[in-house]
Design a protein around this motif. Structure first.
Motif, PDB file in Angstrom:
ATOM      1  N   HIS A  54       0.843  -1.187   0.000  1.00 35.77           N
ATOM      2  CA  HIS A  54       0.000   0.000   0.000  1.00 35.77           C
ATOM      3  C   HIS A  54       0.877   1.235   0.000  1.00 35.77           C
ATOM      4  CE1 HIS A  54      -3.966  -1.766   0.814  1.00 35.77           C
ATOM      5  NE2 HIS A  54      -3.280  -2.701   1.449  1.00 35.77           N
ATOM      6  N   LEU A  64      -4.805   9.074   0.806  1.00 37.99           N
ATOM      7  CA  LEU A  64      -5.530   8.118  -0.026  1.00 37.99           C
ATOM      8  C   LEU A  64      -6.812   7.645   0.643  1.00 37.99           C
ATOM      9  CD1 LEU A  64      -2.592   5.958  -1.404  1.00 37.99           C
ATOM     10  CD2 LEU A  64      -3.926   7.688  -2.611  1.00 37.99           C
ATOM     11  N   GLU A  66      -9.625   4.508   0.153  1.00 37.86           N
ATOM     12  CA  GLU A  66      -9.949   3.253  -0.522  1.00 37.86           C
ATOM     13  C   GLU A  66     -11.403   3.299  -0.966  1.00 37.86           C
ATOM     14  OE1 GLU A  66      -9.028  -0.155   1.871  1.00 37.86           O
ATOM     15  OE2 GLU A  66      -6.980   0.516   2.200  1.00 37.86           O
ATOM     16  N   GLU A  70     -10.885  -1.895  -2.846  1.00 38.13           N
ATOM     17  CA  GLU A  70      -9.697  -1.336  -3.490  1.00 38.13           C
ATOM     18  C   GLU A  70      -9.743  -1.459  -5.010  1.00 38.13           C
ATOM     19  OE1 GLU A  70      -5.877  -1.387  -1.473  1.00 38.13           O
ATOM     20  OE2 GLU A  70      -6.775  -2.870  -0.128  1.00 38.13           O
ATOM     21  N   HIS A  73      -9.007   4.048  -5.922  1.00 37.67           N
ATOM     22  CA  HIS A  73      -8.612   4.892  -4.800  1.00 37.67           C
ATOM     23  C   HIS A  73      -8.937   6.325  -5.179  1.00 37.67           C
ATOM     24  CE1 HIS A  73      -6.134   1.392  -3.772  1.00 37.67           C
ATOM     25  NE2 HIS A  73      -6.128   1.865  -2.544  1.00 37.67           N
ATOM     26  N   GLU A  75      -7.524  10.313  -4.120  1.00 37.39           N
ATOM     27  CA  GLU A  75      -6.481  11.055  -3.420  1.00 37.39           C
ATOM     28  C   GLU A  75      -7.043  12.429  -3.089  1.00 37.39           C
ATOM     29  OE1 GLU A  75      -1.903  12.646  -4.065  1.00 37.39           O
ATOM     30  OE2 GLU A  75      -3.033  11.885  -5.785  1.00 37.39           O
ATOM     31  N   SER A  90      -6.537   0.929  -8.956  1.00 41.82           N
ATOM     32  CA  SER A  90      -6.465   0.075  -7.772  1.00 41.82           C
ATOM     33  C   SER A  90      -5.108   0.137  -7.081  1.00 41.82           C
ATOM     34  CB  SER A  90      -6.791  -1.370  -8.136  1.00 41.82           C
ATOM     35  OG  SER A  90      -5.850  -1.856  -9.074  1.00 41.82           O
ATOM     36  N   ALA A  92      -3.415   2.909  -6.835  1.00 44.47           N
ATOM     37  CA  ALA A  92      -3.294   4.308  -6.413  1.00 44.47           C
ATOM     38  C   ALA A  92      -2.134   5.002  -7.110  1.00 44.47           C
ATOM     39  CB  ALA A  92      -3.167   4.420  -4.899  1.00 44.47           C
TER      40      ALA A  92
END
Length: 178
Positions: A54, A64, A66, A70, A73, A75, A90, A92
């Motif tokens: 992660h 981040l 979820e 997942e 993601h 942000e 997925s 990120a």
């Protein structure tokens, strides 16, 4: 002669696969009554064993969120005046342009629910009619987004599926401006 070679090979194979010597554990902290051969299995490992790393922050150095199991993601990045949400894959790592016109942040302030809608603001690499970036210039939202008591949650619909995730802030301000 051929039979002797076969017997020697078979004996070596048996020794190799079974090993030899004392099989008791040598770990000083282990239970001495349990030998190295004893294994107890209560069942199969859980189907949701996490086998990937992660990241601690997104590509824009934000917190981040979820989404789903997942599948995606988000942000969350903010400065003193505005909040920006990026939709990511997925891992990120890469932007995922979606056809939503807005995403929503729901939170609680002084016991009352509040809702903030962040409008689509397509990034330079986004395809026509889609956006991976959503923004809102609102000092009130900025003031509440890092407050754990406000319990901020992001709501977004991606390809017809609604997703919701908790916005958590790591409170480590060293090295970034939000």
């Amino acid at each position: 002669m051929r039979m002797t070679k076969f017997a020697t090979f078979a004996a070596g194979l048996i020794l190799f696969t079974t090993g030899c010597g004392d099989k008791t554990t040598t770990n000083p902290d282990a239970d001495p009554s349990v030998s190295g051969n004893d294994v107890t299995v209560d069942g199969l490992p859980p189907a949701t064993v996490d086998v990937h790393a992660h990241p601690s922050e997104g590509p824009h150095h934000g917190s981040l969120v979820e989404l789903g199991n997942e599948e995606y993601h988000a942000e969350v990045v903010h400065d003193a005046k505005s909040v920006t949400v990026y939709i990511l894959d997925s891992a990120a790592a890469k932007a995922v342009p979606i056809d939503a016109k807005e995403v929503t942040i729901n939170l609680t302030h002084e016991g009352a629910p509040e809702q903030f809608k962040l409008a689509a603001s397509p990034d330079s690499g986004d395809t026509d009619g889609k956006s991976s970036r959503f923004t809102l210039a609102d000092a009130e939202l900025v003031g509440h987004i890092d407050d754990e008591a406000s319990a901020p949650k992001l709501s977004v619909t991606i390809n017809g599926t609604p997703y919701r995730g908790e916005i958590k802030h790591d409170h480590d301000h060293e090295g970034h401006d939000h």
